[in-house]
Design a protein around this motif. Structure first.
Motif, short mmCIF file in Angstrom:
data_model
loop_
_atom_site.label_atom_id
_atom_site.label_comp_id
_atom_site.label_asym_id
_atom_site.label_seq_id
_atom_site.Cartn_x
_atom_site.Cartn_y
_atom_site.Cartn_z
N LEU A 16 114.14 -15.60 53.74
CA LEU A 16 114.79 -15.40 55.11
C LEU A 16 113.95 -16.46 56.11
O LEU A 16 114.20 -16.76 56.99
CB LEU A 16 114.64 -14.04 55.33
CG LEU A 16 114.95 -13.44 56.78
CD1 LEU A 16 116.35 -13.91 57.35
CD2 LEU A 16 114.33 -12.04 56.98
N SER A 17 112.61 -16.22 55.93
CA SER A 17 111.67 -17.02 56.61
C SER A 17 111.98 -18.70 56.89
O SER A 17 111.94 -19.07 57.98
CB SER A 17 110.21 -16.66 56.47
OG SER A 17 109.78 -17.65 55.34
N ILE A 18 112.47 -18.95 55.65
CA ILE A 18 113.02 -20.39 55.84
C ILE A 18 114.39 -20.47 56.53
O ILE A 18 114.58 -21.46 57.39
CB ILE A 18 112.91 -20.96 54.23
CG1 ILE A 18 111.72 -20.90 53.53
CG2 ILE A 18 113.72 -22.59 54.03
CD1 ILE A 18 110.70 -21.64 53.92
N LEU A 19 115.53 -19.66 56.00
CA LEU A 19 116.70 -19.98 56.76
C LEU A 19 116.60 -19.69 58.16
O LEU A 19 117.11 -20.39 58.93
CB LEU A 19 117.53 -18.53 56.18
CG LEU A 19 117.76 -19.01 54.64
CD1 LEU A 19 118.90 -17.84 54.21
CD2 LEU A 19 118.42 -20.17 54.31
N SER A 20 115.56 -18.77 58.63
CA SER A 20 115.63 -18.53 59.99
C SER A 20 115.17 -19.72 60.97
O SER A 20 115.52 -19.79 61.93
CB SER A 20 114.54 -17.29 60.37
OG SER A 20 114.37 -16.66 59.48
#
Ligand SMILES: C[S@@+](CC[C@H](N)C(=O)[O-])C[C@H]1O[C@@H](n2cnc3c(N)ncnc32)[C@H](O)[C@@H]1O
Length: 198
Positions: A16-20
C-alpha cells in the motif's frame, strides 16, 4: 474470508505504501490475479478515492466475488474474468495502473509476457504497471530462500518459476514501459514500477 492468505496479509501494508506513492485521486487500477481479494480489499479501503477493478481466472471468481461482496468498500468493483491464457480484448481501456502481485512466477513465461503486453495496451499515457514478487538478478537468486521457493514452484509446475529481472525489463521496454523504480520489499520481494512512455 475464504481462501485467506497469510502472506497477502503480511505484505499488504508495505505494498500500500508503494501504491499510494504512484496513484492519484480518481485513478482506476486494474488488478490481474487478485486471488482471495485481500490486496484489492485492503488497497481500495485505504484509498477510497481510487477505483479498483479486481480480476482472476474463472475458477477463482466464486471465492473472490464472495470475499469482495462481504468485505469490499464501494470503490471496489465486482471482479471480472481475466485469464492470461485467453485474454479478453473487451476489458476497459485507459486505466492509470495495472497491478499484479505474485503472478509473474506462477504463470508460464509466455503468459508473463502476455501480462506485460496486455498492460501496455490498457494503460493510459504515463500510467503505471506495478509488479510485486521475487525476481532473479544477473541469473542469481537474491536469497537462498528464493532459490528454494523456485525449486518448490518448479516441482509443482515445471513452467512456473522466479523470472529474471532483465527479461522483464526488456519485455516491458519493448512495449514502451520504462522501469522507474525497483523497490526492495520485505521477505525478499520487489515492487517493479514501470511507466508508459509516449
Ligand atoms: C500466488 S496467487 C497471488 C494472489 C494475490 N495476487 C496475492 O498476491 O496474494 C497467483 C494468482 O494468479 C492467478 N492466475 C494463475 N494463472 C492465471 C492466468 N492464466 N490468468 C490470470 N490469473 C492467473 C491465480 O488464480 C492466483 O489468483
Amino acid at each position: 474470508m475464504q481462501g485467506f492468505s497469510p502472506a497477502a496479509d503480511n505484505n499488504k501494508s508495505a505494498i500500500l505504501s508503494i501504491l499510494s506513492h504512484y496513484l492519484s485521486v480518481g485513478d482506476h487500477v486494474f488488478e490481474i490475479g487478485s486471488g482471495s481479494g485481500q490486496h484489492a480489499i485492503h488497497m481500495s479501503a485505504s484509498l477510497p478515492e481510487i477505483q479498483w477493478q479486481p480480476s482472476d481466472r474463472a475458477i477463482n471468481l466464486p471465492t473472490l466475488s464472495s470475499n469482495i461482496l462481504e468485505y469490499g468498500p464501494p470503490n471496489l468493483r465486482p471482479p471480472i474474468e481475466l485469464d492470461l491464457d485467453k485474454p479478453s480484448r473487451a476489458i476497459p481501456s485507459a486505466v492509470q495502473c495495472v497491478y499484479a502481485a505474485n503472478v509473474m512466477h506462477i504463470v508460464r513465461e509466455a503468459l508473463g509476457a502476455e501480462l506485460i503486453s496486455w498492460a501496455a495496451e490498457r494503460l493510459d499515457e504515463r500510467g503505471y504497471l506495478i509488479l510485486y514478487g521475487p525476481y532473479r538478478y544477473a541469473g542469481e537468486f537474491t536469497t537462498e530462500s528464493n532459490k528454494n521457493f523456485d525449486e518448490w514452484l518448479k516441482k509443482r509446475d515445471s513452467e512456473s518459476g522466479i523470472r529474471d529481472f532483465e527479461w522483464v525489463i526488456k519485455l516491458a521496454a519493448e512495449r514502451a514501459l520504462t522501469l522507474v523504480k525497483d523497490h526492495a520489499m520485505p521477505a525478499n520481494n520487489q515492487c517493479l514500477v514501470f511507466q508508459k512512455t509516449a
